[in-house]
Enzyme design. Sequence first.
Site, PDB file in Angstrom:
ATOM      1  CG  ASP A  42      -0.281  -0.241   2.629  1.00 44.04           C
ATOM      2  OD1 ASP A  42       0.747   0.047   2.526  1.00 44.04           O
ATOM      3  OD2 ASP A  42      -1.128   0.165   3.519  1.00 44.04           O
ATOM      4  CB  SER A  43       4.531   1.752   0.081  1.00 43.56           C
ATOM      5  OG  SER A  43       4.696   0.483  -0.885  1.00 43.56           O
ATOM      6  CG  ASP A  81       0.595  -4.133   1.951  1.00 43.93           C
ATOM      7  OD1 ASP A  81       1.075  -4.958   2.536  1.00 43.93           O
ATOM      8  OD2 ASP A  81       1.117  -3.218   1.844  1.00 43.93           O
ATOM      9  CE  LYS A 111       3.471  -6.219   3.570  1.00 40.09           C
ATOM     10  NZ  LYS A 111       3.093  -5.001   4.193  1.00 40.09           N
ATOM     11  CD  GLU A 113       0.522  -1.749   7.698  1.00 47.91           C
ATOM     12  OE1 GLU A 113       0.165  -0.786   8.867  1.00 47.91           O
ATOM     13  OE2 GLU A 113       1.032  -1.069   6.816  1.00 47.91           O
ATOM     14  CD  GLU A 180       8.169  -0.356   7.208  1.00 47.77           C
ATOM     15  OE1 GLU A 180       7.249  -1.141   6.811  1.00 47.77           O
ATOM     16  OE2 GLU A 180       8.371   0.834   6.732  1.00 47.77           O
TER      17      GLU A 180
HETATM   18  O1  KIV Z   1       3.454  -0.920   1.414  1.00 46.68           O
HETATM   19  C1  KIV Z   1       4.791  -1.653   1.591  1.00 46.68           C
HETATM   20  O2  KIV Z   1       5.606  -1.351   0.516  1.00 46.68           O
HETATM   21  C2  KIV Z   1       5.302  -2.442   2.358  1.00 46.68           C
HETATM   22  C3  KIV Z   1       6.721  -2.619   2.916  1.00 46.68           C
HETATM   23  C4  KIV Z   1       7.604  -1.383   2.917  1.00 46.68           C
HETATM   24  C5  KIV Z   1       6.949  -3.684   3.387  1.00 46.68           C
HETATM   25  O3  KIV Z   1       4.554  -2.832   3.589  1.00 46.68           O
END
Ligand code: KIV
Length: 276
Positions: A42-43, A81, A111, A113, A180
């Site tokens: 989600d970056s 994510d 993934k 969090e 992280e």
């Molecule tokens: O969103 C993302 O790119 C991430 C990585 C930085 C691990 O979660």
Amino acid sequence: MKKSVVTFREAKGHTKLVMLTAYDYSVARIMDANVDALLVGDSLGMVMLGYPDTLSVTMDDMVRHCAAVSRGAQEALVVCDMPYMSCHISPAETVRNAGRLIIEGRAQAVKLEGGADFAADIRALVRASIPVMGHLGLTPQSVNAFGGFRMQGKTKEAAQRLLEDARAVEAAGAFALTLECVPAPLAERITRELAIPVIGIGAGAACDGQVLVWQDMAGLGERQPPRFVKKFGDVGQALRSAVETYAREVRKGDFPSGEYCYSFPDGFDDVVRQLK
Ligand code: KIV
């Protein structure tokens, strides 16, 4: 051969795992053969959409980008994510949203969090046959709660809580964990203790694998990458230089030269001249 969660499981203790973020088809195609997993992070909210953090990323954003990456990933495992608020309401809603990433986005795993507080969500996903990668430490969706993007696990109490969260994520059935921005000795302790692979980002060399945001490691973008990022290339400079040359040649009339034009049989000039 297409990689899977089994690739991850079998790598623990033997082979370092390589993961990079990807958000579109073309980049996924370039990375595919050289990585074990592509993370549709989600970056993308920051590096693709220009937001200051990841909080405004929607499920529709993730589904669209994940589907593009999946079409480009013939070998790499695709992990997607779960964006902010897609897994914070109830386990039922978490499963429904993750289901979209699997069905529409063609992700092979999701993934999310969070630690012990998310164990019920992880269990519900695993029950629905959706593999889960946990994410602990600097979890960017908690930026407001943390008061900024800060290293986590720095005090004895915080380190203990992180270790317990890592145990809870594993016990709930996650197949891997992203850690992280935590002190290297803490990451080493967690990596040693867990049976699932730990993928580090700013978490030192002892982790079972590493992940980076591709724009950071390849030198694209204006944002100053975090201190733990090594710049492996200068894609930004290469692109800037290509654009400058293109603009100069178009303005001078040097592009397109003959070799970039469609030619037609002799006499076609006459045909064009006779057009009314
Ligand atoms: O969103 C993302 O790119 C991430 C990585 C930085 C691990 O979660």
